[in-house]
Structure formats: structure tokens, C-alpha cells
Design a protein around this motif. Structure first.
Motif, PDB file in Angstrom:
ATOM      1  N   LYS A   5       0.821  -1.211   0.000  1.00  0.00           N
ATOM      2  CA  LYS A   5       0.000   0.000   0.000  1.00  0.00           C
ATOM      3  C   LYS A   5       0.852   1.258   0.000  1.00  0.00           C
ATOM      4  CE  LYS A   5      -3.595  -2.634   0.370  1.00  0.00           C
ATOM      5  NZ  LYS A   5      -4.323  -2.961  -0.876  1.00  0.00           N
ATOM      6  N   LYS A   6       0.317   2.305  -0.599  1.00  0.00           N
ATOM      7  CA  LYS A   6       1.012   3.595  -0.628  1.00  0.00           C
ATOM      8  C   LYS A   6       1.133   4.183   0.771  1.00  0.00           C
ATOM      9  CE  LYS A   6      -1.058   4.659  -5.120  1.00  0.00           C
ATOM     10  NZ  LYS A   6      -0.008   4.178  -6.007  1.00  0.00           N
ATOM     11  N   ALA A   7       2.045   5.158   0.904  1.00  0.00           N
ATOM     12  CA  ALA A   7       2.359   5.733   2.214  1.00  0.00           C
ATOM     13  C   ALA A   7       1.122   6.322   2.895  1.00  0.00           C
ATOM     14  CB  ALA A   7       3.443   6.810   2.064  1.00  0.00           C
ATOM     15  N   LEU A   8       0.289   7.042   2.147  1.00  0.00           N
ATOM     16  CA  LEU A   8      -0.859   7.691   2.777  1.00  0.00           C
ATOM     17  C   LEU A   8      -1.855   6.646   3.293  1.00  0.00           C
ATOM     18  CD1 LEU A   8      -2.114  10.398   3.513  1.00  0.00           C
ATOM     19  CD2 LEU A   8      -3.321  10.373   1.324  1.00  0.00           C
ATOM     20  N   TYR A   9      -2.040   5.579   2.527  1.00  0.00           N
ATOM     21  CA  TYR A   9      -2.925   4.492   2.959  1.00  0.00           C
ATOM     22  C   TYR A   9      -2.383   3.842   4.231  1.00  0.00           C
ATOM     23  CZ  TYR A   9      -5.534   0.097   2.758  1.00  0.00           C
ATOM     24  OH  TYR A   9      -6.322  -0.973   3.064  1.00  0.00           O
ATOM     25  N   ASN A 176       9.560   7.534  -9.792  1.00  0.00           N
ATOM     26  CA  ASN A 176       8.637   8.667  -9.688  1.00  0.00           C
ATOM     27  C   ASN A 176       8.498   9.194  -8.256  1.00  0.00           C
ATOM     28  OD1 ASN A 176       7.463   6.388  -8.793  1.00  0.00           O
ATOM     29  ND2 ASN A 176       5.461   6.749  -9.712  1.00  0.00           N
ATOM     30  N   CYS A 177       9.449   8.857  -7.380  1.00  0.00           N
ATOM     31  CA  CYS A 177       9.496   9.412  -6.025  1.00  0.00           C
ATOM     32  C   CYS A 177       8.179   9.302  -5.265  1.00  0.00           C
ATOM     33  CB  CYS A 177       9.935  10.877  -6.064  1.00  0.00           C
ATOM     34  SG  CYS A 177      11.570  11.123  -6.745  1.00  0.00           S
ATOM     35  N   PRO A 178       7.661   8.101  -5.047  1.00  0.00           N
ATOM     36  CA  PRO A 178       6.448   7.965  -4.239  1.00  0.00           C
ATOM     37  C   PRO A 178       6.729   8.428  -2.810  1.00  0.00           C
ATOM     38  CG  PRO A 178       7.460   5.825  -4.575  1.00  0.00           C
ATOM     39  CD  PRO A 178       8.222   6.792  -5.426  1.00  0.00           C
ATOM     40  N   PRO A 179       5.746   9.018  -2.121  1.00  0.00           N
ATOM     41  CA  PRO A 179       5.984   9.528  -0.770  1.00  0.00           C
ATOM     42  C   PRO A 179       6.463   8.434   0.172  1.00  0.00           C
ATOM     43  CG  PRO A 179       3.641   9.456  -1.295  1.00  0.00           C
ATOM     44  CD  PRO A 179       4.367   9.209  -2.558  1.00  0.00           C
TER      45      PRO A 179
END
Lengths: 190, 190
Positions: A5-9, A176-179
Motif C-alpha cells: 500500500k502507498k504511504a498515505l494508505y 517517480n518518487c512515491p511519498p
């Protein structure tokens, strides 16, 4: 469907595991108020959310978002830099949440800066309850650059290992530099 | 109670979110068989676990552990280096799990080494299903040193970002070198 999962999730999942109804929490970077609303729903009608931003427009947008969702009553929207959060919060909080850098599709005229961010994180560590958490979602690269990320990581690397645990989650092979996600908790005696 | 979980706990939570009853999975580093048993319970009586080790003693201990738990039927214990896993597994697997370095309190006479580990990870990426996951819990520092960790991270950093996402979770301010967690999944077209 992606399992990772992405950082915000992941940040929201951590918040959900920590925050209970009736808790007090801080949104250190109000912005458009998405996280303020998320936190307001988490703490419920008996909880409190203190949200900070230095842009009047942020307060207006967040005010409207909270009002539409019926969550305004439990929120204090404060027009001041988050490095001064201790002046406005006089109770221990369960969570302090930061979004650092320019948010994607956000207003790029004002972003967070290392010096005030570090001061704000120090204040946050002083305000969290013993079982509280400080969460940072760090946007970098592109318009945000790498400087704030590198400086805040250097600062967190130096946090006293006896007092705090600092967890960092990142995607290491992406172009793409994901958080990235950082979470800090106090180390308590066993 | 700590909110931030250790690497092995997070690895197990990820495995539980990915593996369903009836799946085939691989334990790439059998050791004392703790993860082999964990995986055997996850896949259930209709699943399959392929477990690898180069030490006869590892197979003996794991055999006993699985037998006592009534899970031996669904497991194949294979006395061979994990870099040869593709010779023994002829179906897509949902998960490949690695523990790298010397395990705490483990036998320190034989540990994993970068060159064979890299070959094994390559084989693992070729064996996982499209919605599968490769998980590595990396022990480093102390007797394990930092070399295998640094080399495997350099290799994973270079994995094609179009094909794979590589997530790394670590505790960055600790002095006692807690293990780090790496998870790799395929990027599928939307």
C-alpha cells in the motif's frame, strides 16, 4: 490488486489502529482538510482535532469540508505555523499527523520547510501521550526537491534510541518518487 | 504496548493478507521451521509449502515440528540451496519468504550469502503468481555483518521499476540493528 500500500494508505491504517473515539489528535498540516476530516471521523463526536495551517484559504476550505460532513463541532482550525502547536494544545494527544513537501496537485506557492518542520516535530513529540504516535507522510522529488526529506531524516536518525523508535517505509526502486512514511513512538519500560 | 511492529510480525501480517487456503508457497530459508509451520497453517490442508535448507538438521527439526502440529502432509522439505528452488517447484506460488543473515539465537555456523541469495530472489520473482509476493526479513549487524544487507539492497534498488515494486521498512534510529523488512510485488497493467 496491489498488496503493497502507498504511504498515505499505510498512514491512515496506522492512525486507525492507534486512535480511539474520544481521543484528542493534531493535524499539523491542514492543507485542503482531507486528513482533518479523516481524523475528525476517527475521534468521533466526543473527540478533538486541532488543525494547523498558515494559509487562510486552507482554513476556509477545511471549514467547509468539515461543515458538510457534520464534523465541525469537534475541530479547532488554527491559523498559525505548526511549530507553535504547543501554544494551542493543552492536553496529551494520541496522534500528530504531518504531510510534508508539496502535495500532488496542491498549491505549490507555500510548502513546508525543514527548520519549522523540525521544530514542529519536536513539539509533537512533547505533546503525544505515552501510547501516542507521530506520523509523517513525506512528499519529495519534483517541485518538493529532496532537501527537506534528507534533513528531516538526518534529524530523526539522531533521535535518542532509548526514548523513541522511528520506523521508515519507502519504495526503493521507483523512479517517480512515491511519498515515504515515517512513524515515531515512545519506547516505554517493559 | 508498541504500535510499531517488528519486521517479522509485519512479514507475517503481509503473508496473512496475501495467502489464501489452498495456495502454494515457498519457505526459502527453513532453519528451525517456525515459518514453515506458520505457512503450512496459512495454506491449510489443501495447500502446499515447499521449504528449502542445505542443513540436514534443519529438515529433521522442521519435520518434527510439522509432524507434531499435524501439518506434515502439505509440506515438501527439500535438502538443497534455495537458489535451485525452480528445479523443485513447477507451479506459480503466492508467496516466497526469506530470512536472511544469522537468525538470533540460531546456529551461526552457516548463514545465507549474497551471491546465492540474489540467485534465489531472481528465481523467486520468476515463480510468484501475478498477485504474489516475495518477502525478505533481513538480519544484519552483529555476527551477520552489513555486507549481505547492503548488497541485496543494491540489487533490489536496481530492479526494473516498471516490472516490480520494492518496499523497505526499517527502524532508522536504533543502535541494536533490528531486522528490516523487504517486500516485492509485480506491477500489473491497470
Amino acid at each position: 490488486m496491489a498488496h503493497l500500500k502507498k504511504a498515505l494508505y499505510q498512514a491512515h491504517a496506522l492512525a486507525q489502529s492507534v486512535v480511539k473515539a474520544g481521543d484528542a489528535v493534531i493535524d499539523a498540516t491542514m492543507g485542503n482538510g482531507y486528513d482533518t476530516l479523516f481524523l475528525a471521523q476517527l475521534v468521533g463526536e466526543n473527540g478533538r482535532v486541532y488543525a494547523f495551517d498558515i494559509q487562510e484559504l486552507a482554513l476556509q476550505r477545511t471549514h467547509q469540508r468539515l461543515q458538510e460532513a457534520g464534523c465541525l463541532d469537534r475541530c479547532r482550525l488554527i491559523l498559525e505555523g505548526h511549530q507553535h502547536m504547543d501554544k494551542h494544545v493543552e492536553e496529551p494527544v494520541k496522534l500528530v499527523m504531518f504531510n510534508l513537501g508539496y502535495l500532488p496537485k496542491g498549491d505549490h506557492s507555500i510548502g513546508t520547510r525543514y527548520e519549522t518542520t523540525r521544530q514542529a516535530v519536536e513539539k509533537a513529540l512533547g505533546l503525544i501521550a505515552d501510547d501516542g504516535l507521530v506520523i509523517l507522510v513525506v512528499y519529495y522529488g519534483g517541485d518538493s526537491g529532496f532537501e527537506e526529506r534528507d534533513q528531516i531524516l538526518a534529524y530523526l536518525n539522531g533521535l535518542d534510541a532509548r526514548k523513541y523508535s522511528v520506523m521508515k517505509t519507502e519504495f526503493i526502486n521507483q523512479i517517480n518518487c512515491p511519498p515515504l512514511l515515517i512513524a515515531i513512538e515512545k519506547n516505554l519500560p517493559d
